[in-house]
Design an enzyme around this catalytic site. Structure first.
Site, PDB file in Angstrom:
ATOM      1  N   LYS A 181       0.877  -1.175   0.000  1.00 28.71           N
ATOM      2  CA  LYS A 181       0.000   0.000   0.000  1.00 28.71           C
ATOM      3  C   LYS A 181       0.917   1.229   0.000  1.00 28.71           C
ATOM      4  CE  LYS A 181      -2.992   3.237   0.880  1.00 28.71           C
ATOM      5  NZ  LYS A 181      -1.961   4.323   0.871  1.00 28.71           N
ATOM      6  N   GLU A 257       9.561   1.124  11.040  1.00 27.75           N
ATOM      7  CA  GLU A 257      10.629   2.101  10.804  1.00 27.75           C
ATOM      8  C   GLU A 257       9.955   3.460  10.873  1.00 27.75           C
ATOM      9  OE1 GLU A 257      12.620   4.870   9.458  1.00 27.75           O
ATOM     10  OE2 GLU A 257      12.382   3.996   7.466  1.00 27.75           O
ATOM     11  N   CYS A 291      13.771  10.444   7.033  1.00 30.82           N
ATOM     12  CA  CYS A 291      13.829  10.150   8.462  1.00 30.82           C
ATOM     13  C   CYS A 291      15.269  10.134   8.964  1.00 30.82           C
ATOM     14  CB  CYS A 291      13.142   8.821   8.758  1.00 30.82           C
ATOM     15  SG  CYS A 291      13.771   7.440   7.794  1.00 30.82           S
ATOM     16  N   GLU A 388      10.351  16.603  14.396  1.00 29.04           N
ATOM     17  CA  GLU A 388      11.020  16.300  13.139  1.00 29.04           C
ATOM     18  C   GLU A 388      10.558  17.300  12.084  1.00 29.04           C
ATOM     19  OE1 GLU A 388      12.053  12.285  10.543  1.00 29.04           O
ATOM     20  OE2 GLU A 388      10.152  12.397  11.611  1.00 29.04           O
TER      21      GLU A 388
END
Length: 483
Positions: A181, A257, A291, A388
């Site tokens: 997906k 992750e 990331c 972040e």
């Protein structure tokens, strides 16, 4: 390389379940070009029933795929690798169109993403068990590795090819079927990959791609279905936590992750020029939308101003523009929401006392552009030090002692990657061991490698992708007791 229109015409826009198929609901959703905000094309909007249809297909061929000799599975993966490389320019252009990154960045991702198929084509024939006599001398122990079974991968938008290949590669090598997906912002690259895999000889049903604007609704019936045996997710920590909660119903095996808040630590004995070069890579690779991107720059006060000035000079050479422009080195952000988030974090830091050394203001549309930005004198209470940023913004703060630098680097709930610059080997090892992260780059601004285990600790998730460890995520261990 084909033209943009020819390339888009060659990409499937239907669901891929043993080939292109229509969504049962018949709906579609748009895929935008972030450089202009214009619609590139529309793709099928899967329903929960479509997702179950993909799982039915995966279950139907799971045993046959697992029984296929490892050498044959590996050869198919190797063929896919070669075909991706042959079509580097097509994949690069497609990623730039739907995600925005500059073409050189996209070409790098094609090489990186393809390498997972080559690496795991070789690992397919190296799935080891063991045989030994029991320590008591009574009986024998046989340890056998088997594929876990049908898998679901939920992938993000920032690396449209590589985030899929580093999950698909090990799953197929291990003998698992896979449903992907992809993110609704960047579904085209994964649809083209599915088509290419089919052309390379991958049997129907082994790999399906379900595109949808309603990720939760479409994936929930799969996660609740006991026939699904593995979920692998790359994305935000918040979504990852919800998926782990949902997976508990069937004790579904998971790999997560998740988010990062990577510190970039520069000690007083560092090669400052090398640190600046590394900072450019660690911060601006993929436009900061990674990331692994450095999120906080902790620089020893004795070299902080030198580092900042040289970093500013390097950033001033960055060319902001559409990713398809040959002169562009920094493309747009993915969408308006991400542009708003980056703007808010910078404005918050400035309002609290941070100084803008370069950048700091969006040039406006069309497109979702934000310039490479450096902030100095960032106060501890600024949100950008805790959240972040996922954009081309580098906040710099100082420290005085090694202990202070290490403590500041670890002062986060995340633990994906850290970067350290020092010319002292003892310090490098000491700091690397003390950092609370799953990966550490020592005097390196890029650490990702298909041959190395990628993953984090704390709220950056669990499980590893790549390396020898990557295929173990898709294998179950069976103990067989013999007399």
């Amino acid at each position: 390389m084909v033209s943009e229109s020819e390339l888009l015409a060659s990409v499937p826009t239907q669901l891929w379940i043993g080939g292109p198929v229509d969504a049962t609901g018949g709906g579609t959703f748009p895929v935008e070009n972030p450089a202009s905000g214009e619609v590139l094309t529309r793709v099928a909007d899967a329903t929960p029933e479509d997702a179950v249809r993909a799982l039915d297909a995966a279950v139907a061929v799971q045993d046959q795929w697992a029984a296929k000799p490892a050498r044959e599975r590996g050869e198919i993966l190797r063929t896919v690798y070669e075909r991706i490389i042959e079509r580097t320019e097509d994949f690069a252009l497609l990623m730039t169109l739907e995600m925005g990154k500059a073409l050189p960045e996209s070409r790098n991702e094609v090489r990186y993403g393809a390498e997972f198929f080559r690496w795991f084509s070789e690992e397919a024939v190296r799935i080891h068990g063991r045989y030994q006599t029991a320590p008591t001398g009574v009986g024998r122990i046989v340890v056998h590795k088997q594929p876990v079974g049908p898998c679901l991968a939920i992938t993000p938008w920032n690396f449209p090819l590589a985030m899929g290949t580093r999950k698909i590669g090990p799953a197929l090598a291990a003998g698992c079927t896979m449903i992907v997906k992809p993110a609704s912002a960047t579904p085209l690259t994964m649809l083209l990959l599915a088509k290419l895999c089919s052309e390379a000889g991958l049997p129907d049903g082994v790999l399906s791609v379900i595109t949808s604007s309603r990720s939760g609704a479409v994936t929930e019936p799969l996660i609740n279905d006991s026939r699904l045996r593995k979920l692998t997710f790359t994305g935000s920590t918040g979504v990852g936590k919800k998926l782990v909660e949902k997976s508990a119903g069937t004790l579904l095996r998971t790999s997560m992750e998740l988010g990062g808040n990577a510190p970039f630590v520069v000690f007083e004995d560092a090669d400052v020029d090398a640190a600046v070069s590394g900072a450019m890579l660690a911060k601006l690779r993929n436009g900061g939308e990674a990331c692994t991107a450095a999120n906080r720059f902790h620089v020893h006060n004795s070299v902080r101003e030198e580092f900042t000035e040289k970093f500013v000079a390097a950033v001033q050479k960055v060319k902001l523009g559409p990713g398809t422009d040959p002169e562009t080195t920094l493309g747009p952000l993915i969408n308006e929401d991400q542009l708003d988030t980056v703007t808010e974090l910078v404005d918050d830091a400035v309002a609290k006392g941070a100084q803008v050394r370069v950048g700091g203001k969006s040039p406006g549309g069309p497109g979702y552009y934000y310039p490479a930005t450096i902030l100095s004198d960032v106060p501890p209470q600024a949100r950008i030090l805790r959240e972040e940023v996922f954009g081309p913004v580098a906040p710099i703060i100082g420290f005085d002692t090694e202990e202070e630098g290490l403590a500041a680097a670890n002062d986060t709930e995340f633990g994906l990657v850290s970067y350290v610059y020092t010319q002292n080997l003892d310090r490098a090892l000491r700091i690397a061991e003390g950092l609370e992260s799953g990966m550490v780059g020592v005097n390196r601004g890029v650490i990702s490698d298909p041959a190395a285990p990628f993953g984090g600790v704390k709220e950056s998730g669990f499980g590893r992708e790549g390396g020898f460890e990557g295929i173990d995520e898709y294998l179950s261990t069976k103990y067989i007791a013999l007399p």
